[in-house]
Design an enzyme around this catalytic site. Structure first.
Site, mmCIF file in Angstrom:
data_model
loop_
_atom_site.group_PDB
_atom_site.id
_atom_site.type_symbol
_atom_site.label_atom_id
_atom_site.label_comp_id
_atom_site.label_asym_id
_atom_site.label_seq_id
_atom_site.Cartn_x
_atom_site.Cartn_y
_atom_site.Cartn_z
ATOM 1 N N ASP A 11 -8.990 -5.228 -5.872
ATOM 2 C CA ASP A 11 -8.611 -4.192 -4.914
ATOM 3 C C ASP A 11 -9.387 -2.917 -5.236
ATOM 4 O O ASP A 11 -9.150 -2.290 -6.275
ATOM 5 C CB ASP A 11 -7.102 -3.947 -4.990
ATOM 6 C CG ASP A 11 -6.579 -3.066 -3.857
ATOM 7 O OD1 ASP A 11 -7.381 -2.329 -3.253
ATOM 8 O OD2 ASP A 11 -5.365 -3.118 -3.589
ATOM 9 N N HIS B 32 -7.511 -5.783 -1.142
ATOM 10 C CA HIS B 32 -6.288 -5.114 -0.683
ATOM 11 C C HIS B 32 -5.598 -6.003 0.356
ATOM 12 O O HIS B 32 -5.621 -5.722 1.561
ATOM 13 C CB HIS B 32 -6.679 -3.763 -0.093
ATOM 14 C CG HIS B 32 -5.574 -2.767 -0.006
ATOM 15 N ND1 HIS B 32 -4.924 -2.256 -1.103
ATOM 16 C CD2 HIS B 32 -5.007 -2.149 1.076
ATOM 17 C CE1 HIS B 32 -4.016 -1.374 -0.718
ATOM 18 N NE2 HIS B 32 -4.039 -1.298 0.604
ATOM 19 N N SER C 250 0.827 -1.191 0.000
ATOM 20 C CA SER C 250 0.000 0.000 0.000
ATOM 21 C C SER C 250 0.873 1.258 0.000
ATOM 22 O O SER C 250 1.682 1.446 -0.913
ATOM 23 C CB SER C 250 -0.976 -0.045 1.174
ATOM 24 O OG SER C 250 -2.069 0.794 0.945
#
Length: 651
Positions: free
Chosen positions: A304, A335, A198
Site C-alpha cells: 500500500d 490499497h 482508509s
C-alpha cells in the site's frame, strides 16, 4: 527495535443465557445444540430504515448552533417488535456522497421520505438478517451532516464518537437535522463494532483511542494511525499538499461555504517544512493507544503506497504494549479491501469475528492464529503470533564491493565510503532493476545468495551516516528481495486485482440495495525483484524526527530511517539487498537542492527483524563465495504510480 507483540487472554463473552436466547431463533433441530454463530433469520426487505441526527456538542462551522451528524440506520424489524436489543456495526465515513465506497464507488441513496434506500457495501445486506443493526455515519461536514471536516481531528473523531455515546444513552439525537423531536436508541444493547477502509478505518482507530465505552471492537482496513505519517516521514514530504486540500475535497457544498476558517487552520497547522506541530499531536492515535479498550482486527496491503505500512507497525506495536486483543491480515496488494482480494474467506472470518466480539459466541476465533499473511497471489500462511516468537532484530552492515556502488551486505562492519547524487527522475524500481550495476543515483548492497529461506517479520530501521554537498537533502532506504517471483502487480491501476463482470451475492437484496458485487481476480506480474520495505527522511531532521534544520555542506550527519513493517520469506537462492538513495520518484517530493551524498559505511547499518535472528541470517548466508552476478537490468513492476493525496483513491 520493534517491540515483540503479546497475545493477551480474551475476555469471556458467551453466557448460557445468551446461548439460550440465540438458540430460540434457530430451527427446532438446530436449537438442540448450542449455536456456533448468528444465522440469517430476519427479513432484510422488511428491515427498519431510519435516520437520526446526533448532536456532537461542537460548533465547527461557527453558525451559532451545535453540529448534528446524520446517522442512517438499517435494523431488524422482528427484534424491535420482540423487544430484543441488538448490537451495532458502524462505518463512519466522509465518502458517502462525495466519492463513493468500495470497488464500485457506491453512494448512499434515499427514498422520498429521506430514508436510506442503498447503503454502500454489503455490511447491511449480510449482517442485518443475522440480528445486527448497521449504522452509516456521515462525518461532520459531509453529506447530510453539519459542521466541518477537520481531517482526523477533534471534529472527525468526535462526530463518530458521539454516535457511539448515543447508542449507549449518553448523547442526544433528533429525528431531523433542525427539529426538536428526540430520537432514542432503545433498540440496541450499545455493543458497537466499527469497520471501514482508509479514512473510515482511520476514524475507527481514532474513536478507539478515546477509550469510549460501548465500542467493543474495530476493524481498520488500510487505515491511518497518525496523520503526520500520512503526509510526511521524518520531515520528508510524501505529498505536494496538506489536510486543507483534503478537507475541501470531501466537504459538502454547504460545509465548503462555511468552513474556510477550518481550512485556513489546517493549512497554518501543517507547514510544508515537515515540522511537527500541535495539529499533528491531535491527530496522533498511536500516542493514545493506552486508552484503547476495543479489540482490533487490522487488515492492510504490504504494498500500500497510499496509506503506507508504517501505520501498521507503529499502531500494532503500541496496541501490543498495552495488551489489546489483536488479529491481523497482511496481503500482497496495495490499497485494496479484503472483500476484493479474498472475498469468501473474508466474509466468513469477519462474520465470526463480530459474532464473537459483539454477540458473545464462543466460536473459537480467539484461539486461532493471530496472523494471516499472503505469501504469493492467493496463497496464504498463518502465524500463531505476529511477529512470530523468536523474531529478533539483527544488525546488517553494508560494505564496499569490487565495483563502486555495488557493495555487500553482511554481519561484519563495513569500511570506506560510497556516494550517490540525488536524481528526482529515478525511483526505487530503477534502483532495484540495476542493483548489480554501478549507477550514479544510488548505493546498493547485496547479500550472498541464500542457502536456505530467510523470513523477516516486523519493522526495520536503517541508520545512515552521510555527508551532503548542499543545505538540503532527502534520503530513501529500501529492502529488496532479489530473485524471480510471481507477485500481485501493486503498481497496476487495480493495485493487485482485476475487476471482472460476473457478480456474487453476499446477503439479502432489495430493489434499491443489491448484495451482489463484481468478482475480482489477482492481477499478477512475473518479476526478478520485489521491494519488501521502504523508508524516507529529510536529513535535516537528523537531530529530531519532529523538527528539521538546514544542513552545513561537508558536515557529516547520522540519522535513523524507520522502514515500514512487512512480512516476507526470502527464498533459498535469492539475495537480500539494501539500497540507499535520495528522492524516490513519486513517493516523496525532492529537496530544494540536488545534493551529492557520501555514506560512511563504518557508521551505516540496518536493523532487520529476522525469525531466528542473527543465527538464522548467518546460516542462510554461509557458503562458497558466489560468482560476480551478470550486470543485467532486472525486471520488476513498473515504477509506482504518483502518490495519492486521498486516503481512499482508486480502490
Amino acid at each position: 527495535m520493534p517491540k515483540r507483540t503479546r497475545f493477551t487472554t480474551w475476555r469471556p463473552l458467551a453466557t448460557a443465557a445468551t446461548a439460550a436466547l440465540l438458540a430460540t431463533l434457530l430451527t427446532p433441530m438446530a436449537a438442540q445444540a448450542t449455536p456456533r454463530g448468528s444465522e440469517p433469520v430476519y427479513s432484510y426487505g422488511n428491515a427498519i430504515r431510519e435516520a437520526v441526527w446526533v448532536d456532537t456538542g461542537l460548533d465547527g462551522d461557527r453558525d451559532g448552533k451545535t453540529d448534528r451528524v446524520a446517522v442512517d440506520i438499517v435494523r431488524p424489524r422482528e427484534t424491535a417488535r420482540q423487544g430484543r436489543k441488538v448490537p451495532v456495526i458502524m462505518d463512519a465515513s466522509p465518502y458517502y456522497s462525495c466519492c463513493g465506497r468500495g470497488n464500485e464507488s457506491q453512494k448512499k441513496t434515499y427514498d422520498a421520505q429521506g430514508r436510506v434506500a442503498q447503503m454502500p457495501l454489503y455490511y447491511d445486506n449480510y449482517f442485518v438478517p443475522r440480528g445486527y443493526a448497521f449504522v452509516g455515519v456521515d462525518l461532520a461536514g459531509t453529506n447530510r451532516s453539519d459542521g466541518c471536516v477537520d481531517v482526523g481531528g477533534r471534529s472527525d473523531i468526535h462526530s463518530a464518537k458521539a454516535v457511539v455515546d448515543w447508542l449507549n444513552g449518553r448523547a442526544k439525537a433528533y429525528t431531523s437535522r433542525t427539529g426538536t423531536t428526540r430520537a432514542h436508541a432503545g433498540w440496541t444493547n450499545g455493543r458497537t463494532g466499527m469497520i471501514g477502509k482508509s479514512w473510515d478505518g482511520t476514524i475507527a482507530n481514532g474513536v478507539a483511542a478515546t477509550g469510549v465505552k460501548g465500542l467493543k471492537t474495530i476493524v481498520p482496513i488500510s487505515a491511518i494511525s497518525s496523520w503526520y505519517d500520512y503526509y510526511f516521514q521524518q520531515g520528508a514530504p510524501l505529498y505536494d499538499s496538506g489536510p486543507d486540500w483534503l478537507s475541501n475535497y470531501v466537504d459538502s457544498p454547504d460545509a465548503r461555504a462555511k468552513c474556510g476558517a477550518v481550512q485556513h487552520k489546517l493549512a497554518d497547522g501543517a507547514p510544508r517544512t515537515g515540522d511537527w506541530t500541535p495539529l499533528w499531536s491531535e491527530r496522533d492515535y498511536v500516542k493514545a493507544a493506552r486508552k484503547v479498550k476495543a479489540s482490533v482486527f487490522l487488515v492492510h496491503g504490504m504494498q500500500d503506497l497510499n496509506v503506507r505500512m508504517k501505520h501498521v507497525g507503529q499502531w500494532w506495536d503500541a496496541l501490543a504494549k498495552n495488551g489489546v486483543d489483536r488479529k491481523i491480515w497482511l496481503s500482497q496488494t496495495g490499497h485494496v479491501d479484503p472483500f476484493d482480494f479474498r472475498r469468501a474467506e473474508w466474509v466468513e472470518t469477519l462474520h465470526r469475528w463480530f459474532d464473537h466480539e459483539l454477540m458473545g459466541y464462543d466460536n473459537g476465533i480467539d484461539r486461532e492464529p493471530m496472523a494471516d499473511i499472503e505469501r504469493a497471489p492467493d496463497q496464504w500462511a498463518t502465524s500463531a503470533l505476529w511477529p512470530p516468537s523468536g523474531t529478533r532484530a539483527t544488525t546488517l552492515r553494508p560494505d564496499r564491493g569490487t565495483r563502486p556502488g555495488v557493495g555487500t551486505l553482511g554481519l561484519r562492519r563495513g569500511h570506506g565510503s560510497e556516494g550517490f547524487t540525488d536524481d528526482p527522475t529515478r525511483s526505487e524500481a530503477d534502483w532495484a532493476a540495476q542493483i548489480d550495476r554501478p549507477t550514479p543515483e544510488k548505493a546498493g548492497f547485496v547479500t550472498r545468495p541464500l542457502t536456505r529461506a530467510l523470513r523477516l517479520s516486523g519493522s526495520s530501521e536503517v541508520t545512515v551516516t552521510a555527508t551532503p554537498s548542499t543545505p538540503t537533502a532527502h534520503l530513501s532506504a529500501v529492502l529488496v528481495d532479489i530473485g524471480p517471483a510471481t507477485i500481485r502487480d501493486y503498481a497496476h491501476a487495480g493495485e493487485g486485482i482485476t475487476t471482472l463482470t460476473d457478480r456474487t451475492c453476499w446477503g439479502a437484496s432489495t430493489a434499491g440495495d443489491s448484495s451482489c458485487f463484481k468478482e475480482t481476480k489477482a492481477k499478477t506480474a512475473d518479476v526478478d525483484y520485489t521491494v519488501v520495505s521502504r523508508g524516507w527522511a529529510d536529513l535535516g531532521n537528523h537531530a529530531s524526527d519532529h523538527k528539521g534544520s538546514p544542513l552545513t555542506p561537508g558536515t557529516r550527519y547520522t540519522i535513523t530511517l524507520d522502514l515500514a513493517a512487512t512480512d516476507r520469506v526470502v527464498p533459498k537462492g535469492h539475495r537480500l539487498a539494501l539500497i540507499v538513495a535520495g528522492t524516490d520518484k513519486d513517493l516523496i517530493d525532492p529537496p530544494a537542492d540536488t545534493p551529492k551524498l557520501t555514506l560512511d559505511l563504518s557508521r551505516t547499518s540496518a536493523r532487520v527483524p529476522f525469525v531466528g535472528g542473527a543465527t538464522a541470517f548467518a546460516r542462510a548466508t554461509t557458503g562458497a563465495a558466489p560468482a560476480t552476478p551478470d550486470a543485467t537490468v532486472l525486471d520488476g513492476v513498473r515504477e509506482p504510480r504518483a502518490a495519492h493525496r486521498v486516503p481512499e483513491a482508486s480502490r
